[in-house]
Design an enzyme around this catalytic site. Structure first.
Site, short mmCIF file in Angstrom:
data_model
loop_
_atom_site.label_atom_id
_atom_site.label_comp_id
_atom_site.label_asym_id
_atom_site.label_seq_id
_atom_site.Cartn_x
_atom_site.Cartn_y
_atom_site.Cartn_z
N PHE A 157 1.95 1.34 -7.26
CA PHE A 157 1.22 0.08 -7.15
C PHE A 157 -0.24 0.35 -6.84
O PHE A 157 -1.15 -0.21 -7.47
CB PHE A 157 1.85 -0.79 -6.06
CG PHE A 157 1.07 -2.04 -5.74
CD1 PHE A 157 1.13 -3.13 -6.58
CD2 PHE A 157 0.27 -2.11 -4.60
CE1 PHE A 157 0.41 -4.29 -6.30
CE2 PHE A 157 -0.45 -3.24 -4.31
CZ PHE A 157 -0.38 -4.34 -5.16
N CYS A 169 0.80 -1.22 0.00
CA CYS A 169 0.00 0.00 0.00
C CYS A 169 0.84 1.27 0.00
O CYS A 169 0.38 2.32 -0.47
CB CYS A 169 -0.93 0.02 1.21
SG CYS A 169 -2.39 -1.03 1.02
N THR A 170 2.05 1.21 0.54
CA THR A 170 2.87 2.42 0.61
C THR A 170 3.71 2.64 -0.64
O THR A 170 4.53 3.56 -0.68
CB THR A 170 3.79 2.40 1.85
OG1 THR A 170 4.62 1.23 1.80
CG2 THR A 170 2.98 2.44 3.14
N UNK A 171 3.48 1.82 -1.65
CA UNK A 171 4.12 2.04 -2.96
C UNK A 171 3.09 2.76 -3.83
O UNK A 171 2.18 2.12 -4.37
CB UNK A 171 4.52 0.72 -3.59
N PRO A 172 3.18 4.09 -3.96
CA PRO A 172 2.15 4.85 -4.66
C PRO A 172 1.81 4.35 -6.06
O PRO A 172 0.62 4.24 -6.40
CB PRO A 172 2.72 6.27 -4.68
CG PRO A 172 3.57 6.35 -3.46
CD PRO A 172 4.21 4.98 -3.37
#
Length: 252
Positions: free
Chosen positions: A133, A128-131
């Site tokens: 993705f 979730c913290t990979u924008p």
């Protein structure tokens, strides 16, 4: 003889890691100096990299991520990724690593459990913290809906790309580095709020999936009959659902 070979292999791995650390440290130092001397030029260079990736998330501006480059936490996170890539065993035309995963109810499975006959299996690794993705999840969902008659899809939730207590970005989801499987499960449940169109499973806390598939920070694969038929490049630049679409089109 076998123990000698193992010792040599271990020594070579240490040498590889040392070289990666040296060159990455040099890269960060040079980058830091250039950022100080030529801030506008460096900003233009970094922005152009993201434009090439085709990811234009309107929620993120350069000010949210640019200043985080060439910092200590940047160095530590990139070093972890590059060291983990040394464990890569996923190559096109070769057998797919049958690594363990955990479903959302806590049951242990393996990647091959999701293969069904001759149907392709698309793997999407991310967090979730990979924008990029999260931003391209809608595009991935369209793939699922378009090709679910001929292929299966699986999202594998891996370590956070930009954990709040690691290489954090501004204006991003606040999820800390997973210290337990329960932490990873909680993060995956946050992903479920975005309504993915396929099953979601977790990498184990040994991060074996991430290592054997060189998946951090995000990556796409297609498996068929136990072999890898497509290996996307490392994200964020190489995370391209459109390439998966092209491969699956030929399978119709």
């Amino acid at each position: 003889m076998e123990s000698l070979l193992q010792t040599i292999k271990l020594m070579l791995r240490y040498i590889q890691k040392a070289l990666i650390l040296f060159f990455l440290f040099l890269y960060v130092v040079v980058g830091k100096v250039l950022m100080f001397l030529f801030p506008q030029t460096m900003a233009s260079v970094l922005k152009s990299r993201f434009e090439i990736s085709g990811v234009h998330d309107p929620k993120f501006q350069y000010e949210d991520w640019g200043p985080t480059f060439f910092t200590y936490k940047f160095l530590r996170s990139v070093l972890e990724i590059m060291w983990m890539r040394l464990e890569d065993e996923a190559f096109v035309g070769h057998s797919a690593p049958n690594t363990p995963v955990v479903d959302l109810s806590g049951e242990l499975h393996h990647i091959w459990d999701y293969l069904q006959g001759t149907r392709p299996l698309v793997l999407s690794f991310g967090s979730c913290t990979u924008p990029p993705f999260l931003f391209r999840l809608g595009e991935f969902n369209k793939l699922v809906n378009e090709f679910n008659s001929i292929a299966d899809f699986l999202i594998i939730y891996i370590d956070e790309a930009h954990a709040a207590d690691e290489w954090a970005l501004k204006n991003n989801l606040h999820i800390k580095k997973h210290r337990s499987l329960q932490d990873r499960l909680a993060a995956a449940k946050r992903l479920m709020e975005e309504s993915p169109s396929c099953p979601v499973v977790l990498d184990t806390m040994s991060n074996l999936c991430s290592a054997k598939y060189a998946a951090l920070p995000e990556r796409l694969y297609i498996l068929q009959e136990g072999k890898i038929i497509y290996k996307g490049k490392m994200g964020p630049w190489g995370y391209k659902p459109e390439e998966v679409c092209s491969v699956l089109e030929k399978k119709k």
